[in-house]
Design a protein around this motif. Sequence first.
Motif, mmCIF file in Angstrom:
data_model
loop_
_atom_site.group_PDB
_atom_site.id
_atom_site.type_symbol
_atom_site.label_atom_id
_atom_site.label_comp_id
_atom_site.label_asym_id
_atom_site.label_seq_id
_atom_site.Cartn_x
_atom_site.Cartn_y
_atom_site.Cartn_z
ATOM 1 N N LEU A 84 0.829 -1.206 0.000
ATOM 2 C CA LEU A 84 0.000 0.000 0.000
ATOM 3 C C LEU A 84 0.862 1.254 0.000
ATOM 4 C CD1 LEU A 84 -2.752 -1.035 2.588
ATOM 5 C CD2 LEU A 84 -3.102 -0.623 0.144
ATOM 6 N N LEU A 85 1.921 1.246 0.791
ATOM 7 C CA LEU A 85 2.821 2.400 0.856
ATOM 8 C C LEU A 85 3.503 2.631 -0.488
ATOM 9 C CD1 LEU A 85 4.362 4.584 2.463
ATOM 10 C CD2 LEU A 85 6.033 2.808 3.061
ATOM 11 N N ALA A 86 4.075 1.565 -1.055
ATOM 12 C CA ALA A 86 4.779 1.696 -2.334
ATOM 13 C C ALA A 86 3.826 2.111 -3.448
ATOM 14 C CB ALA A 86 5.473 0.377 -2.680
ATOM 15 N N GLY A 87 2.630 1.509 -3.472
ATOM 16 C CA GLY A 87 1.663 1.851 -4.513
ATOM 17 C C GLY A 87 1.176 3.280 -4.403
ATOM 18 N N GLY A 88 0.871 3.714 -3.186
ATOM 19 C CA GLY A 88 0.395 5.075 -3.004
ATOM 20 C C GLY A 88 1.443 6.111 -3.384
ATOM 21 N N VAL A 89 2.685 5.882 -2.970
ATOM 22 C CA VAL A 89 3.754 6.829 -3.291
ATOM 23 C C VAL A 89 4.064 6.804 -4.785
ATOM 24 C CG1 VAL A 89 6.211 7.325 -2.954
ATOM 25 C CG2 VAL A 89 4.764 6.757 -0.991
ATOM 26 N N LEU A 90 4.075 5.620 -5.398
ATOM 27 C CA LEU A 90 4.372 5.511 -6.829
ATOM 28 C C LEU A 90 3.322 6.243 -7.663
ATOM 29 C CD1 LEU A 90 5.908 4.445 -9.256
ATOM 30 C CD2 LEU A 90 4.715 2.257 -8.983
ATOM 31 N N GLY A 134 1.184 1.810 -9.533
ATOM 32 C CA GLY A 134 0.777 2.212 -8.193
ATOM 33 C C GLY A 134 -0.613 1.718 -7.845
ATOM 34 N N ILE A 135 -1.523 1.793 -8.820
ATOM 35 C CA ILE A 135 -2.879 1.283 -8.591
ATOM 36 C C ILE A 135 -2.861 -0.217 -8.327
ATOM 37 C CG2 ILE A 135 -5.133 0.919 -9.684
ATOM 38 C CD1 ILE A 135 -4.700 3.566 -11.153
ATOM 39 N N PHE A 136 -2.037 -0.946 -9.090
ATOM 40 C CA PHE A 136 -1.950 -2.392 -8.877
ATOM 41 C C PHE A 136 -1.419 -2.716 -7.478
ATOM 42 C CE2 PHE A 136 0.902 -6.080 -8.740
ATOM 43 C CZ PHE A 136 -0.026 -7.090 -8.930
ATOM 44 N N LEU A 137 -0.380 -2.012 -7.044
ATOM 45 C CA LEU A 137 0.187 -2.286 -5.722
ATOM 46 C C LEU A 137 -0.795 -1.918 -4.615
ATOM 47 C CD1 LEU A 137 3.882 -1.112 -6.249
ATOM 48 C CD2 LEU A 137 3.040 -3.463 -6.056
ATOM 49 N N LEU A 138 -1.581 -0.875 -4.828
ATOM 50 C CA LEU A 138 -2.624 -0.539 -3.856
ATOM 51 C C LEU A 138 -3.663 -1.653 -3.777
ATOM 52 C CD1 LEU A 138 -3.204 3.245 -4.656
ATOM 53 C CD2 LEU A 138 -2.298 2.302 -2.518
ATOM 54 N N TRP A 139 -4.097 -2.137 -4.941
ATOM 55 C CA TRP A 139 -5.057 -3.245 -4.972
ATOM 56 C C TRP A 139 -4.469 -4.501 -4.332
ATOM 57 C CZ3 TRP A 139 -4.354 -7.957 -7.427
ATOM 58 C CH2 TRP A 139 -5.474 -8.806 -7.424
ATOM 59 N N LEU A 140 -3.199 -4.763 -4.605
ATOM 60 C CA LEU A 140 -2.550 -5.944 -4.037
ATOM 61 C C LEU A 140 -2.481 -5.849 -2.521
ATOM 62 C CD1 LEU A 140 -0.963 -8.600 -4.513
ATOM 63 C CD2 LEU A 140 1.114 -7.199 -4.613
ATOM 64 N N GLY A 141 -2.130 -4.681 -2.006
ATOM 65 C CA GLY A 141 -2.069 -4.510 -0.557
ATOM 66 C C GLY A 141 -3.410 -4.725 0.109
ATOM 67 N N ILE A 142 -4.463 -4.188 -0.500
ATOM 68 C CA ILE A 142 -5.807 -4.381 0.047
ATOM 69 C C ILE A 142 -6.200 -5.853 0.000
ATOM 70 C CG2 ILE A 142 -8.249 -3.846 -0.297
ATOM 71 C CD1 ILE A 142 -7.362 -1.115 -1.378
ATOM 72 N N LEU A 160 2.398 -6.733 -14.338
ATOM 73 C CA LEU A 160 3.523 -6.280 -15.158
ATOM 74 C C LEU A 160 3.633 -4.763 -15.204
ATOM 75 C CD1 LEU A 160 3.309 -8.742 -18.182
ATOM 76 C CD2 LEU A 160 4.894 -8.811 -16.248
ATOM 77 N N ALA A 161 2.628 -4.040 -14.714
ATOM 78 C CA ALA A 161 2.665 -2.578 -14.760
ATOM 79 C C ALA A 161 3.849 -2.006 -13.973
ATOM 80 C CB ALA A 161 1.341 -2.004 -14.256
ATOM 81 N N PRO A 162 4.109 -2.440 -12.726
ATOM 82 C CA PRO A 162 5.299 -1.925 -12.032
ATOM 83 C C PRO A 162 6.594 -2.295 -12.741
ATOM 84 C CG PRO A 162 3.776 -2.953 -10.477
ATOM 85 C CD PRO A 162 3.299 -3.311 -11.841
ATOM 86 N N ILE A 261 12.167 9.103 -2.993
ATOM 87 C CA ILE A 261 11.242 8.500 -2.039
ATOM 88 C C ILE A 261 10.550 7.266 -2.617
ATOM 89 C CG2 ILE A 261 9.350 10.015 -2.737
ATOM 90 C CD1 ILE A 261 8.430 9.976 0.202
ATOM 91 N N THR A 262 10.327 7.255 -3.932
ATOM 92 C CA THR A 262 9.704 6.071 -4.546
ATOM 93 C C THR A 262 10.611 4.865 -4.408
ATOM 94 O OG1 THR A 262 8.605 7.508 -6.149
ATOM 95 C CG2 THR A 262 8.656 5.157 -6.635
ATOM 96 N N ASP A 263 11.915 5.059 -4.624
ATOM 97 C CA ASP A 263 12.865 3.959 -4.475
ATOM 98 C C ASP A 263 12.936 3.507 -3.016
ATOM 99 O OD1 ASP A 263 14.022 3.924 -7.284
ATOM 100 O OD2 ASP A 263 14.402 5.998 -6.704
ATOM 101 N N LEU A 264 12.859 4.463 -2.097
ATOM 102 C CA LEU A 264 12.855 4.102 -0.679
ATOM 103 C C LEU A 264 11.665 3.207 -0.350
ATOM 104 C CD1 LEU A 264 14.044 4.499 2.185
ATOM 105 C CD2 LEU A 264 12.537 6.487 2.415
ATOM 106 N N CYS A 265 10.493 3.550 -0.860
ATOM 107 C CA CYS A 265 9.297 2.739 -0.604
ATOM 108 C C CYS A 265 9.400 1.373 -1.267
ATOM 109 C CB CYS A 265 8.051 3.484 -1.094
ATOM 110 S SG CYS A 265 7.684 4.974 -0.149
ATOM 111 N N MET A 266 10.014 1.312 -2.449
ATOM 112 C CA MET A 266 10.236 0.016 -3.091
ATOM 113 C C MET A 266 11.199 -0.827 -2.263
ATOM 114 S SD MET A 266 8.429 -0.507 -5.738
ATOM 115 C CE MET A 266 7.257 0.488 -6.683
#
Length: 328
Positions: A84-90, A134-142, A160-162, A261-266
Amino acid sequence: MQSLLRKIAVAVALVATVAAAVMRIVFTPSMQDAGESSLSYAVIALLAAAFAAVFVLVLAGKGRQPQPRELSAHARLPMAISSLLAGGVLATASLYDGWVWLCYQRTPPPNDSVISSLDGGALFLTLIFGILGGIFLLWLGISLAGGGVRRTSRMALAALAPVAWIWFRLVRYELSYASAVQVSQSFYDFVMLIFTMLFLFSFARYITGTGEQKPLEKSHRMLVVYALCTVIMSLSGPVTSFVLYVSGRMAAYNAGSMAGITDLCMGIFALCTALTLVFAHPLPCAEEDEKGPEGGEPAGDTAEGGQTPSVEEILREIQGDQGGGEPW
């Protein structure tokens, strides 16, 4: 034994992350002011040794690790939160960079502006796939926080989007002048992008079940390797950039401004993924499926020597009839 080796690999990665960040913070100003590139090679040697140690420790032996679909929702929680953090920041960073580009013609690193049509096309695709990733990672976290995900063809495509985001970012880096500088300066950003791409691609293959004709344990081990290498580069790089920026050493900061910051979250997402795969324990029912409740015959065997489907197999069959893919 192999479980112990993988835990040691995690410790090696964390120690190497701290050591690399400290060494880069101390050495980078000297490298920029006095041109002492030999100091950078000392950091590169440390990183290369850490990568080699992680590869050897994780790939040693052939022990079996629990699959993610055998983990409880509580065990998956760190991975879900970091996703969720990585997706939101991305997604947010991609939208912001797109807005700045359209309004002020300023582009994110490594360039301040578009230098060619290829660079402009790569930047456009980087932003588009950054938003989608980012949307995919948000969905994955949820989904992970809610109990699991379904392996479907749509999910495999979305995963494959990220990967596309980091690939086009790497393309843009190669098109820029930053890739033409000496190895002692370009090594950190380039290797960070490479390992992030390998981690995201391996993660996408693993959660979607792509290529499962090969042993699943092999993809599990490589995912842990790429995740730990990503941790080393994607955590040490942004921390170094932040400290140099706060301390006012702008020349040294500009030398590694690609890490943000995106790399930090990744890096945090990769760390939580590695910790989950290495330290999390399987659900009790997963062990009882292979071994009876009392440690005797497998639970799927009947007294007459025939076999009956397990509860997990029945649930999968029911869910499959409802149009879902294989659970993860």
